[in-house]
Design a protein around this motif. Structure first.
Motif, PDB file in Angstrom:
ATOM      1  N   UNK A  37       0.826  -1.210   0.000  1.00 51.98           N
ATOM      2  CA  UNK A  37       0.000   0.000   0.000  1.00 51.98           C
ATOM      3  C   UNK A  37       0.856   1.255   0.000  1.00 51.98           C
ATOM      4  N   UNK A  38       2.041   1.165   0.584  1.00 57.25           N
ATOM      5  CA  UNK A  38       2.961   2.308   0.589  1.00 57.25           C
ATOM      6  C   UNK A  38       3.402   2.607  -0.849  1.00 57.25           C
ATOM      7  N   UNK A  39       3.737   1.565  -1.565  1.00 57.54           N
ATOM      8  CA  UNK A  39       4.139   1.713  -2.971  1.00 57.54           C
ATOM      9  C   UNK A  39       2.959   2.261  -3.778  1.00 57.54           C
ATOM     10  N   UNK A  40       1.787   1.688  -3.535  1.00 56.28           N
ATOM     11  CA  UNK A  40       0.546   2.117  -4.210  1.00 56.28           C
ATOM     12  C   UNK A  40       0.298   3.600  -3.963  1.00 56.28           C
ATOM     13  N   UNK A  41       0.466   4.007  -2.726  1.00 59.65           N
ATOM     14  CA  UNK A  41       0.236   5.420  -2.369  1.00 59.65           C
ATOM     15  C   UNK A  41       1.243   6.307  -3.088  1.00 59.65           C
ATOM     16  N   UNK A  42       2.488   5.843  -3.143  1.00 57.71           N
ATOM     17  CA  UNK A  42       3.533   6.610  -3.830  1.00 57.71           C
ATOM     18  C   UNK A  42       3.197   6.826  -5.295  1.00 57.71           C
ATOM     19  N   UNK A  43       2.742   5.779  -5.943  1.00 57.39           N
ATOM     20  CA  UNK A  43       2.393   5.854  -7.375  1.00 57.39           C
ATOM     21  C   UNK A  43       1.242   6.848  -7.593  1.00 57.39           C
ATOM     22  N   UNK A  44       0.226   6.757  -6.738  1.00 61.31           N
ATOM     23  CA  UNK A  44      -0.937   7.659  -6.876  1.00 61.31           C
ATOM     24  C   UNK A  44      -0.506   9.107  -6.650  1.00 61.31           C
ATOM     25  N   UNK A  45       0.349   9.303  -5.647  1.00 56.08           N
ATOM     26  CA  UNK A  45       0.790  10.663  -5.315  1.00 56.08           C
ATOM     27  C   UNK A  45       1.635  11.266  -6.452  1.00 56.08           C
ATOM     28  N   UNK A  46       2.419  10.404  -7.073  1.00 57.14           N
ATOM     29  CA  UNK A  46       3.221  10.871  -8.220  1.00 57.14           C
ATOM     30  C   UNK A  46       2.302  11.304  -9.347  1.00 57.14           C
ATOM     31  N   UNK A  47       1.183  10.600  -9.472  1.00 53.63           N
ATOM     32  CA  UNK A  47       0.246  10.897 -10.563  1.00 53.63           C
ATOM     33  C   UNK A  47      -0.522  12.195 -10.305  1.00 53.63           C
ATOM     34  N   UNK A  48      -0.970  12.390  -9.045  1.00 54.40           N
ATOM     35  CA  UNK A  48      -1.847  13.548  -8.788  1.00 54.40           C
ATOM     36  C   UNK A  48      -1.087  14.760  -8.241  1.00 54.40           C
ATOM     37  N   UNK A  49       0.072  14.517  -7.616  1.00 51.89           N
ATOM     38  CA  UNK A  49       0.860  15.627  -7.083  1.00 51.89           C
ATOM     39  C   UNK A  49       0.445  15.992  -5.661  1.00 51.89           C
ATOM     40  N   UNK A  50       1.320  16.757  -4.990  1.00 55.00           N
ATOM     41  CA  UNK A  50       1.058  17.164  -3.615  1.00 55.00           C
ATOM     42  C   UNK A  50       0.150  18.386  -3.572  1.00 55.00           C
ATOM     43  N   UNK A  51      -0.488  18.628  -2.436  1.00 52.89           N
ATOM     44  CA  UNK A  51      -1.369  19.785  -2.264  1.00 52.89           C
ATOM     45  C   UNK A  51      -0.551  21.068  -2.392  1.00 52.89           C
ATOM     46  N   UNK A  52      -1.160  22.152  -2.881  1.00 55.17           N
ATOM     47  CA  UNK A  52      -0.408  23.389  -3.118  1.00 55.17           C
ATOM     48  C   UNK A  52       0.099  24.043  -1.830  1.00 55.17           C
ATOM     49  N   UNK A  53      -0.569  23.781  -0.667  1.00 56.79           N
ATOM     50  CA  UNK A  53      -0.136  24.423   0.580  1.00 56.79           C
ATOM     51  C   UNK A  53       0.794  23.512   1.381  1.00 56.79           C
ATOM     52  N   UNK A  54       1.495  22.592   0.695  1.00 59.88           N
ATOM     53  CA  UNK A  54       2.372  21.626   1.377  1.00 59.88           C
ATOM     54  C   UNK A  54       3.427  22.329   2.238  1.00 59.88           C
ATOM     55  N   UNK A  55       3.956  23.447   1.729  1.00 64.35           N
ATOM     56  CA  UNK A  55       5.017  24.164   2.443  1.00 64.35           C
ATOM     57  C   UNK A  55       4.558  24.624   3.828  1.00 64.35           C
ATOM     58  N   UNK A  56       3.279  25.004   3.938  1.00 61.53           N
ATOM     59  CA  UNK A  56       2.762  25.461   5.241  1.00 61.53           C
ATOM     60  C   UNK A  56       2.633  24.303   6.224  1.00 61.53           C
ATOM     61  N   UNK A  57       2.340  23.113   5.701  1.00 56.38           N
ATOM     62  CA  UNK A  57       2.220  21.947   6.589  1.00 56.38           C
ATOM     63  C   UNK A  57       3.588  21.416   6.981  1.00 56.38           C
ATOM     64  N   UNK A  58       4.510  21.454   6.053  1.00 54.70           N
ATOM     65  CA  UNK A  58       5.828  20.889   6.309  1.00 54.70           C
ATOM     66  C   UNK A  58       5.808  19.377   6.165  1.00 54.70           C
ATOM     67  N   UNK A  59       6.991  18.772   6.210  1.00 59.73           N
ATOM     68  CA  UNK A  59       7.104  17.321   6.013  1.00 59.73           C
ATOM     69  C   UNK A  59       6.343  16.569   7.103  1.00 59.73           C
ATOM     70  N   UNK A  60       6.558  16.952   8.365  1.00 62.08           N
ATOM     71  CA  UNK A  60       5.919  16.216   9.465  1.00 62.08           C
ATOM     72  C   UNK A  60       4.427  16.461   9.528  1.00 62.08           C
ATOM     73  N   UNK A  61       4.015  17.640   9.192  1.00 60.23           N
ATOM     74  CA  UNK A  61       2.583  17.942   9.196  1.00 60.23           C
ATOM     75  C   UNK A  61       1.847  17.121   8.138  1.00 60.23           C
TER      76      UNK A  61
END
Lengths: 228, 200
Positions: A37-61
């Motif tokens: 599922x981790x690999x699956x999630x990675x593939x999906x995330x690569x396809x759709x991209x991260x949220x635009x406000x990622x910088x405000x959340x930070x890596x841990x957020x």
């Protein structure tokens, strides 16, 4: 059971006595499922991209909270897979206790993210955003649900309610954590109807799958569906 | 048969040895039949379920994890066979009418000292089924409370409580039976001495 019955039993079994590979322990299978599922999630995330406000959340957020949800999902999968091993089933209160904790974790993560980066649906698009998220979570959750289900029926499910709840909720948590890394909307009026709604839909599908499998009157574990 | 021997038999059985199945059958048949009799309350039904249990056991042999105790695994499957059968009967509304005579139940060695065979049989029949199950699993078939919990899908502490309460109720039933018997004997003695005294 008479001697004739035993002879009949022996002849039925003699025709089907090839060596079998014992199933791996439920913990090992849950970890394997989590890795896939981790690999699956990675593939999906690569396809759709991260949220635009990622910088405000930070890596841990962002990833930290998602990891916590993934861990809770693994624990639920472990309970479900364990309930399919005779002599290892836990108390029927476990999945409910785990479910309540998972729900609390989901709510806490939602509160934290909203606190770090508050955002609402675009004007006039509340319904369409909600439907899009419900649909995405429900559809993306089918893969984890099917995979978990196949692993479970390779065993001998003894607690169908436990299986339905743990697989559905576990799949929902995995996919919701993944989707939250993409969806930028964090307001309550979106998260609870849309994201929680997607999780509830997956739980309903899980129970439907369990009900269907049970109604087929399958006697014993499924064979040759999966190599492990 | 020792736990270790059963574990070795299961390994051979999973490897495809027919002789291992036969030995396993001989070892597991008596306790499984007693257990199914306790659940179904009918010797005849238990014998039918035993056949189903061994078939299910065979189909599910890959679910046995090597090195773990065999009895909880086998008893879980037996219980599952019983529950599936009961569900099927309820669905088709063909529930068999239980006979008026309860089946002969196994008596754990720990409780034999509480009374005679007939008295214990009557007492065991009066126990609530959940308590009876826990008492027999622990005191007759040697399951730990953790194993009982894993077999029945309950918490360990619940298994302990059921067994403890079952045993206490059994003692109470046997004690009240003895008190009743002693009281009857004393009454007879008094009546006899009274009638003898009158004659004099």
């Amino acid at each position: 059971m008479t001697t004739d019955d035993f002879v009949k039993l022996k002849s039925e079994i003699a025709g089907d006595l090839e060596p079998v590979k014992p199933l791996a322990a439920p913990g090992v299978r849950a970890l394997l499922l989590a890795s896939i599922l981790l690999v699956y999630s990675g593939v999906v995330l690569l396809a759709v991209g991260l949220r635009p406000d990622y910088a405000e959340l930070g890596f841990w957020g962002a990833f930290g909270l998602a990891s916590l949800q993934l861990t809770a999902a693994c624990f639920l999968f472990w309970i479900g897979l364990r309930s399919s091993i005779p002599g290892m089933t836990g108390s029927r209160s476990w999945p409910w206790a785990a479910g309540i904790l998972a729900a609390a974790l989901f709510a806490a993560a939602s509160v934290l993210i909203h606190g770090m980066s508050p955002s609402s649906p675009p004007e006039g698009k509340a319904l369409s955003s909600a439907l899009a998220c419900v649909g995405a979570i429900a559809v993306l959750g089918i893969g984890p649900l099917v995979l978990g289900f196949f692993l479970a029926v390779k065993g001998l499910p003894l607690q169908w309610g436990t299986l339905g709840l743990t697989l559905g909720l576990g799949s929902g948590l995995v996919v919701e954590a993944l989707w939250r890394l993409y969806c930028p909307i964090s307001s309550w009026d979106h998260i609870f109807p849309a994201h929680a709604g997607g999780i509830l839909l997956l739980i309903a599908w899980s129970f439907a799958a369990v009900w269907y499998w049970r109604s087929r009157g399958v006697r014993g574990p499924a064979r040759r569906l999966w190599p492990f | 048969m020792s736990r270790q021997h059963l574990i070795q038999l299961m390994s051979r059985y999973q490897a495809g040895e027919e002789s291992a199945f036969e030995e396993l059958y001989q070892a597991l048949k008596p306790p499984l039949l007693s257990y199914l009799t306790t659940l179904s309350w009918s010797r005849q039904r238990a014998e039918d379920l035993l056949q189903e249990t061994f078939l299910l056991l065979h189909r599910s042999r890959a679910t046995y994890l090597p090195g773990r105790p065999v009895a909880p695994w086998a008893f879980s499957i037996a219980r599952h066979a019983y529950l599936m059968d009961r569900r099927k009967q309820l669905r088709h509304q063909t529930r068999e009418v239980a006979s008026d005579d309860p089946p002969e139940l196994p008596i754990p060695p720990d409780v034999e000292r509480l009374g005679d065979f007939q008295g214990l049989q009557k007492a065991l029949v009066q126990l609530p089924k959940k308590q009876l199950e826990a008492v027999l699993l622990h005191h007759l078939w040697g399951f730990s409370f953790r194993e009982i919990g894993a077999t029945l899908g309950i918490r360990t502490v619940t298994a302990k409580l059921r067994a403890h309460r079952g045993l206490r109720k059994l003692r109470d039933i046997m004690n009240s039976a003895v008190t009743g018997t002693t009281r009857d004997a004393k009454l007879k003695e008094r009546t006899k001495s009274y009638s003898t005294g009158n004659k004099e």
